[in-house]
Design a protein around this motif. Sequence first.
Motif, PDB file in Angstrom:
ATOM      1  N   VAL A  27     -13.788 -13.995  24.946  1.00  0.00           N
ATOM      2  CA  VAL A  27     -13.712 -12.566  25.059  1.00  0.00           C
ATOM      3  C   VAL A  27     -12.610 -12.188  25.219  1.00  0.00           C
ATOM      4  N   TYR A  28     -11.684 -12.800  25.833  1.00  0.00           N
ATOM      5  CA  TYR A  28     -10.155 -12.336  26.125  1.00  0.00           C
ATOM      6  C   TYR A  28      -9.356 -12.347  24.982  1.00  0.00           C
ATOM      7  N   THR A  29      -9.705 -13.660  24.128  1.00  0.00           N
ATOM      8  CA  THR A  29      -8.933 -13.718  22.767  1.00  0.00           C
ATOM      9  C   THR A  29      -9.492 -12.793  21.851  1.00  0.00           C
ATOM     10  N   PHE A  30     -10.474 -12.420  21.885  1.00  0.00           N
ATOM     11  CA  PHE A  30     -11.021 -11.601  20.830  1.00  0.00           C
ATOM     12  C   PHE A  30     -10.498 -10.445  21.079  1.00  0.00           C
ATOM     13  N   LEU A  31     -10.405  -9.722  22.371  1.00  0.00           N
ATOM     14  CA  LEU A  31      -9.877  -8.139  22.574  1.00  0.00           C
ATOM     15  C   LEU A  31      -8.440  -8.157  22.454  1.00  0.00           C
ATOM     16  N   THR A  32      -7.729  -9.308  22.739  1.00  0.00           N
ATOM     17  CA  THR A  32      -6.073  -9.236  22.764  1.00  0.00           C
ATOM     18  C   THR A  32      -5.703  -9.498  21.310  1.00  0.00           C
ATOM     19  N   ILE A  33      -6.363 -10.036  20.319  1.00  0.00           N
ATOM     20  CA  ILE A  33      -5.674 -10.700  19.279  1.00  0.00           C
ATOM     21  C   ILE A  33      -5.420  -9.261  18.194  1.00  0.00           C
ATOM     22  N   GLU A  34      -4.369  -9.356  17.471  1.00  0.00           N
ATOM     23  CA  GLU A  34      -4.104  -8.264  16.839  1.00  0.00           C
ATOM     24  C   GLU A  34      -5.003  -8.333  15.305  1.00  0.00           C
ATOM     25  N   ASN A  35      -5.814  -7.356  14.681  1.00  0.00           N
ATOM     26  CA  ASN A  35      -6.388  -7.587  13.541  1.00  0.00           C
ATOM     27  C   ASN A  35      -6.233  -6.313  12.870  1.00  0.00           C
ATOM     28  N   ARG A  36      -5.966  -6.504  11.474  1.00  0.00           N
ATOM     29  CA  ARG A  36      -5.730  -5.286  10.605  1.00  0.00           C
ATOM     30  C   ARG A  36      -6.908  -5.288   9.618  1.00  0.00           C
ATOM     31  N   GLU A  37      -7.496  -4.205   9.278  1.00  0.00           N
ATOM     32  CA  GLU A  37      -8.235  -3.910   8.192  1.00  0.00           C
ATOM     33  C   GLU A  37      -7.731  -3.934   6.717  1.00  0.00           C
ATOM     34  N   ILE A  38      -6.533  -3.370   6.955  1.00  0.00           N
ATOM     35  CA  ILE A  38      -5.906  -3.393   5.762  1.00  0.00           C
ATOM     36  C   ILE A  38      -4.443  -3.666   5.879  1.00  0.00           C
ATOM     37  N   PRO A  39      -4.051  -4.990   5.483  1.00  0.00           N
ATOM     38  CA  PRO A  39      -2.890  -5.374   5.942  1.00  0.00           C
ATOM     39  C   PRO A  39      -1.885  -4.812   5.194  1.00  0.00           C
ATOM     40  N   GLU A  40      -0.416  -4.865   5.651  1.00  0.00           N
ATOM     41  CA  GLU A  40       0.758  -4.171   4.985  1.00  0.00           C
ATOM     42  C   GLU A  40       1.080  -5.033   3.770  1.00  0.00           C
ATOM     43  N   VAL A  41       1.305  -4.578   2.659  1.00  0.00           N
ATOM     44  CA  VAL A  41       1.671  -5.409   1.326  1.00  0.00           C
ATOM     45  C   VAL A  41       2.604  -4.535   0.574  1.00  0.00           C
ATOM     46  N   GLU A  42       3.896  -5.207   0.412  1.00  0.00           N
ATOM     47  CA  GLU A  42       4.735  -4.520  -0.390  1.00  0.00           C
ATOM     48  C   GLU A  42       4.467  -4.658  -1.826  1.00  0.00           C
ATOM     49  N   VAL A  43       4.408  -3.483  -2.536  1.00  0.00           N
ATOM     50  CA  VAL A  43       3.921  -3.646  -3.955  1.00  0.00           C
ATOM     51  C   VAL A  43       5.384  -3.380  -4.877  1.00  0.00           C
ATOM     52  N   ASN A  44       5.658  -4.140  -5.666  1.00  0.00           N
ATOM     53  CA  ASN A  44       6.817  -3.879  -6.566  1.00  0.00           C
ATOM     54  C   ASN A  44       6.818  -3.039  -7.652  1.00  0.00           C
ATOM     55  N   LEU A  45       6.124  -1.805  -7.637  1.00  0.00           N
ATOM     56  CA  LEU A  45       5.884  -0.943  -8.558  1.00  0.00           C
ATOM     57  C   LEU A  45       6.356   0.446  -8.044  1.00  0.00           C
ATOM     58  N   ILE A  46       6.634   1.278  -9.191  1.00  0.00           N
ATOM     59  CA  ILE A  46       7.487   2.542  -8.928  1.00  0.00           C
ATOM     60  C   ILE A  46       6.679   3.424 -10.026  1.00  0.00           C
ATOM     61  N   ASN A  47       6.214   4.568  -9.571  1.00  0.00           N
ATOM     62  CA  ASN A  47       5.527   5.381 -10.407  1.00  0.00           C
ATOM     63  C   ASN A  47       6.617   6.616 -10.400  1.00  0.00           C
ATOM     64  N   ILE A  48       6.794   6.970 -11.836  1.00  0.00           N
ATOM     65  CA  ILE A  48       7.480   8.475 -12.112  1.00  0.00           C
ATOM     66  C   ILE A  48       6.500   9.211 -12.824  1.00  0.00           C
ATOM     67  N   THR A  49       5.915  10.220 -11.990  1.00  0.00           N
ATOM     68  CA  THR A  49       4.800  11.241 -12.598  1.00  0.00           C
ATOM     69  C   THR A  49       5.905  12.572 -12.793  1.00  0.00           C
ATOM     70  N   THR A  50       5.498  13.103 -14.040  1.00  0.00           N
ATOM     71  CA  THR A  50       6.476  14.363 -14.532  1.00  0.00           C
ATOM     72  C   THR A  50       5.385  15.332 -15.097  1.00  0.00           C
ATOM     73  N   PRO A  51       4.997  16.201 -14.343  1.00  0.00           N
ATOM     74  CA  PRO A  51       4.166  17.391 -14.941  1.00  0.00           C
ATOM     75  C   PRO A  51       4.882  18.236 -15.762  1.00  0.00           C
ATOM     76  N   TRP A  52       4.261  19.003 -16.664  1.00  0.00           N
ATOM     77  CA  TRP A  52       4.650  20.190 -17.556  1.00  0.00           C
ATOM     78  C   TRP A  52       3.412  20.863 -18.056  1.00  0.00           C
ATOM     79  N   PRO A  53       2.959  21.489 -17.078  1.00  0.00           N
ATOM     80  CA  PRO A  53       1.903  22.488 -17.326  1.00  0.00           C
ATOM     81  C   PRO A  53       2.058  23.336 -18.899  1.00  0.00           C
ATOM     82  N   GLY A  54       0.944  23.002 -19.615  1.00  0.00           N
ATOM     83  CA  GLY A  54       0.811  23.838 -20.841  1.00  0.00           C
ATOM     84  C   GLY A  54       1.394  23.147 -21.954  1.00  0.00           C
ATOM     85  N   ALA A  55       1.881  21.945 -21.795  1.00  0.00           N
ATOM     86  CA  ALA A  55       2.404  21.137 -22.823  1.00  0.00           C
ATOM     87  C   ALA A  55       1.524  20.186 -23.322  1.00  0.00           C
TER      88      ALA A  55
END
Length: 114
Positions: A27-55
Amino acid sequence: MNNLFEILLKRSRLLVILILTIALTGVYTFLTIENREIPEVEVNLINITTPWPGADRSDIETNITNVIESDIFGIEGIENVSSVSQDDISVVTLELSDSAEPDQVENDVNNLVG
């Protein structure tokens, strides 16, 4: 091994203390262990989003997407470039190489697009 079980069965207090010790440790181990539902992951992507309304799609592709793509290829650390041009918006996705510094490439892209 049978000897150990016979001793534990004859001395029930020892068995109860052993079970409680193991349960409390679990019980002590279960309560003190660090768990993450979504682990941190570094993604090597960059998005460039450019809006131009009406074009329309062809204006977006010639005036925004192609210009950004041609300038992006001069930046070091970019492995792959893909783009999508639709009505009102252009999205350019940059895949960084593993050896590239993501912060440096992001700064170079910001300076270029800005």
